[in-house]
Structures are given as structure tokens and as C-alpha cells.
Design an enzyme around this catalytic site. Structure first.
Site, PDB file in Angstrom:
ATOM      1  N   LYS A   9      48.375  36.719  29.488  1.00 20.79           N
ATOM      2  CA  LYS A   9      47.254  36.900  28.559  1.00 20.79           C
ATOM      3  C   LYS A   9      47.735  37.421  27.204  1.00 20.79           C
ATOM      4  CE  LYS A   9      43.922  37.953  32.267  1.00 20.79           C
ATOM      5  NZ  LYS A   9      42.810  38.859  32.666  1.00 20.79           N
ATOM      6  N   TYR A  49      36.256  31.103  33.548  1.00 21.13           N
ATOM      7  CA  TYR A  49      35.577  32.342  33.945  1.00 21.13           C
ATOM      8  C   TYR A  49      34.094  32.077  34.231  1.00 21.13           C
ATOM      9  CZ  TYR A  49      39.691  35.213  32.868  1.00 21.13           C
ATOM     10  OH  TYR A  49      40.942  35.790  32.866  1.00 21.13           O
ATOM     11  N   PHE A  57      29.459  41.455  29.703  1.00 24.81           N
ATOM     12  CA  PHE A  57      30.760  41.665  29.049  1.00 24.81           C
ATOM     13  C   PHE A  57      31.544  40.370  28.860  1.00 24.81           C
ATOM     14  CE2 PHE A  57      32.777  41.270  33.136  1.00 24.81           C
ATOM     15  CZ  PHE A  57      31.949  41.923  34.047  1.00 24.81           C
ATOM     16  N   ARG A  85      49.605  37.064  43.716  1.00 25.06           N
ATOM     17  CA  ARG A  85      48.483  38.014  43.605  1.00 25.06           C
ATOM     18  C   ARG A  85      48.965  39.436  43.921  1.00 25.06           C
ATOM     19  NH1 ARG A  85      43.307  37.029  41.333  1.00 25.06           N
ATOM     20  NH2 ARG A  85      42.322  38.375  42.878  1.00 25.06           N
ATOM     21  N   THR A  91      42.622  44.063  39.906  1.00 24.74           N
ATOM     22  CA  THR A  91      42.111  43.703  38.571  1.00 24.74           C
ATOM     23  C   THR A  91      42.217  44.848  37.560  1.00 24.74           C
ATOM     24  OG1 THR A  91      40.556  42.223  39.681  1.00 24.74           O
ATOM     25  CG2 THR A  91      40.096  42.742  37.375  1.00 24.74           C
ATOM     26  N   ARG A 102      50.183  44.779  36.872  1.00 17.66           N
ATOM     27  CA  ARG A 102      49.065  45.507  36.262  1.00 17.66           C
ATOM     28  C   ARG A 102      49.239  47.021  36.450  1.00 17.66           C
ATOM     29  NH1 ARG A 102      44.436  41.372  38.536  1.00 17.66           N
ATOM     30  NH2 ARG A 102      44.336  39.949  36.745  1.00 17.66           N
ATOM     31  N   ASN A 112      44.598  43.279  31.092  1.00 14.82           N
ATOM     32  CA  ASN A 112      45.378  43.476  32.325  1.00 14.82           C
ATOM     33  C   ASN A 112      46.529  42.464  32.486  1.00 14.82           C
ATOM     34  OD1 ASN A 112      43.888  41.269  33.014  1.00 14.82           O
ATOM     35  ND2 ASN A 112      42.871  42.176  34.781  1.00 14.82           N
ATOM     36  N   HIS A 115      46.652  36.647  34.516  1.00 15.60           N
ATOM     37  CA  HIS A 115      45.691  36.035  35.445  1.00 15.60           C
ATOM     38  C   HIS A 115      46.503  35.326  36.521  1.00 15.60           C
ATOM     39  CE1 HIS A 115      42.555  33.496  37.137  1.00 15.60           C
ATOM     40  NE2 HIS A 115      43.449  32.519  37.081  1.00 15.60           N
ATOM     41  N   GLU A 126      42.858  25.163  39.067  1.00 13.21           N
ATOM     42  CA  GLU A 126      43.318  25.788  37.826  1.00 13.21           C
ATOM     43  C   GLU A 126      44.581  25.116  37.284  1.00 13.21           C
ATOM     44  OE1 GLU A 126      41.319  30.187  38.349  1.00 13.21           O
ATOM     45  OE2 GLU A 126      43.482  30.024  38.664  1.00 13.21           O
TER      46      GLU A 126
HETATM   47  P1  TYD Z   1      38.104  38.586  38.015  1.00 10.54           P
HETATM   48  O1  TYD Z   1      38.177  37.107  38.238  1.00 10.54           O
HETATM   49  O2  TYD Z   1      37.025  39.370  38.712  1.00 10.54           O
HETATM   50  O3  TYD Z   1      39.485  39.332  38.364  1.00 10.54           O
HETATM   51  P2  TYD Z   1      41.003  38.825  38.494  1.00 10.54           P
HETATM   52  O4  TYD Z   1      41.504  38.540  37.096  1.00 10.54           O
HETATM   53  O5  TYD Z   1      41.735  39.995  39.113  1.00 10.54           O
HETATM   54  O6  TYD Z   1      41.008  37.601  39.390  1.00 10.54           O
HETATM   55  O7  TYD Z   1      37.908  38.867  36.447  1.00 10.54           O
HETATM   56  C1  TYD Z   1      38.532  38.080  35.484  1.00 10.54           C
HETATM   57  C2  TYD Z   1      38.921  38.934  34.296  1.00 10.54           C
HETATM   58  O8  TYD Z   1      37.756  39.421  33.656  1.00 10.54           O
HETATM   59  C3  TYD Z   1      39.721  40.169  34.680  1.00 10.54           C
HETATM   60  O9  TYD Z   1      41.097  39.906  34.808  1.00 10.54           O
HETATM   61  C4  TYD Z   1      39.400  41.096  33.553  1.00 10.54           C
HETATM   62  C5  TYD Z   1      37.987  40.736  33.166  1.00 10.54           C
HETATM   63  N1  TYD Z   1      36.976  41.653  33.732  1.00 10.54           N
HETATM   64  C6  TYD Z   1      36.468  42.705  32.963  1.00 10.54           C
HETATM   65  O10 TYD Z   1      36.872  42.882  31.800  1.00 10.54           O
HETATM   66  N2  TYD Z   1      35.543  43.557  33.498  1.00 10.54           N
HETATM   67  C7  TYD Z   1      35.081  43.418  34.771  1.00 10.54           C
HETATM   68  O11 TYD Z   1      34.229  44.231  35.217  1.00 10.54           O
HETATM   69  C8  TYD Z   1      35.598  42.327  35.576  1.00 10.54           C
HETATM   70  C9  TYD Z   1      35.114  42.143  36.992  1.00 10.54           C
HETATM   71  C10 TYD Z   1      36.532  41.473  35.020  1.00 10.54           C
END
Ligand code: TYD
Length: 153
Positions: A9, A49, A57, A85, A91, A102, A112, A115, A126
Site C-alpha cells: 500500500k 473493497y 470510513f 496472511r 488488520t 503489520r 497497515n 493487503h 484478485e
Molecule cells: P478488511 O478487508 O476488513 O481487512 P484486511 O485488509 O485485513 O483483509 O479491510 C480492508 C482495509 O480497510 C484494511 O486493511 C484497512 C481498512 N479498514 C479501516 O481503515 N477501518 C476498519 O474498521 C476496517 C475494518 C478496515
């Protein structure tokens, strides 16, 4: 063997830690079979997403993913989806275990660093979202016998 998708990212690009993060995947024994720098469009992010598009958000997540280009990577290995993973960590960087990417590089939910696809099915979808078939390479991993037992792969 499985192939999975990783996105480095803007938080990784801007902080200058691409090499360190890529190194972790390489050192684990995963084979890089695709890699390029791209800009993420509004359209692609809405699909990528889609499970978050309705969240209040979503706007800030989209903006954050467009701060700079990103690196998309295809990583190959036995059980690559799960392995990646685990290396990535949970996350929220504040909860992620030390030793994960992370956990070591992030103190944020949004910023973070990486992805990673969350299942084999998602990985297929993907990978085809970001790579054409000829951008995924099939080449021998010369040290494979030092990486796996011969009945593991
Ligand atoms: P998600 O797909 O839930 O997590 P991951 O990346 O671990 O598979 O969320 C996608 C991205 O969205 C996550 O990396 C960071 C952002 N995000 C937020 O900023 N706030 C949140 O509450 C969540 C759930 C995700």
C-alpha cells in the site's frame, strides 16, 4: 502450489520500506511470480473493497490507497494464501502480533502496509483483477529442494 495477491500500500511506498517487506516474503520461501507498480482507480477500489463501500470510513480508505502508486505482487508457494496472511498479521497494526509485517511496521488500522487475499477463491479473483495471464510467470524455483520436502509441493 497456490498463488496469492499482495498489495504493498501507499503506506509502504511512502515510508520507503518496500524492500524490507518484499524481503520477508522472499526469505519465507515464497516465489515472486508477478510484480508491478500501478495506480488504483476509483472503479477498481470500489470492486476491491466492495465489502466496505457502504461504511462511513470508505472515503478515507479510498483516499489512502490513492496517495501514491502501489505495488501489486503475485506470490506462489504451498498454502500461500494462509502463509501470506499469517506473515501479514491482523488488520489493526496495534493488535497485530510482533513479528508480522503489520505488527512490526504499523500502528494503524488503515495505514497497515499490505493487503493480502483472504482465501483461495478471493486470491483467484484478485489476481485476475490486477494481472493479465501473461504477467504471471511460470519459472523454476531453483532452490525448491532446500525450501520443501519433495512430497510437500
Ligand atoms: P478488511 O478487508 O476488513 O481487512 P484486511 O485488509 O485485513 O483483509 O479491510 C480492508 C482495509 O480497510 C484494511 O486493511 C484497512 C481498512 N479498514 C479501516 O481503515 N477501518 C476498519 O474498521 C476496517 C475494518 C478496515
Amino acid at each position: 502450489m497456490q498463488v496469492t495477491l499482495v498489495i504493498l500500500k501507499p503506506s509502504a511506498v511512502q515510508r520507503g520500506i518496500l524492500g524490507e517487506v518484499i524481503s520477508r516474503f522472499e526469505k519465507k520461501g515464497l516465489q515472486i511470480v508477478g510484480m508491478k507498480m500501478i495506480n488504483l482507480t476509483d472503479e477498481v477500489l470500489k470492486v476491491h473493497y466492495s465489502h466496505l463501500v457502504e461504511k462511513p470510513f470508505y472515503g478515507r480508505i479510498k483516499d489512502s490507497m490513492q496517495v501514491s502508486p502501489v505495488i501489486v505482487m503475485a506470490l506462489k508457494g504451498v498454502d500461500a494464501v494462509n502463509v501470506v496472511r499469517k506473515i501479514t498479521g491482523s488488520t489493526n497494526g496495534r493488535d497485530a502480533q510482533p513479528g508480522t509485517i503489520r505488527g512490526d511496521y504499523s500502528i494503524s488500522v488503515q495505514e497497515n502496509i499490505v493487503h493480502a487475499s483472504d482465501s483461495d477463491e478471493t486470491a483467484q479473483i484478485e489476481l485476475s483483477r490486477f494481472f493479465t495471464a501473461d504477467e504471471i510467470f511460470n519459472y523454476p524455483q531453483l532452490m525448491i529442494q532446500n525450501i520443501y520436502a519433495n512430497d510437500e509441493y
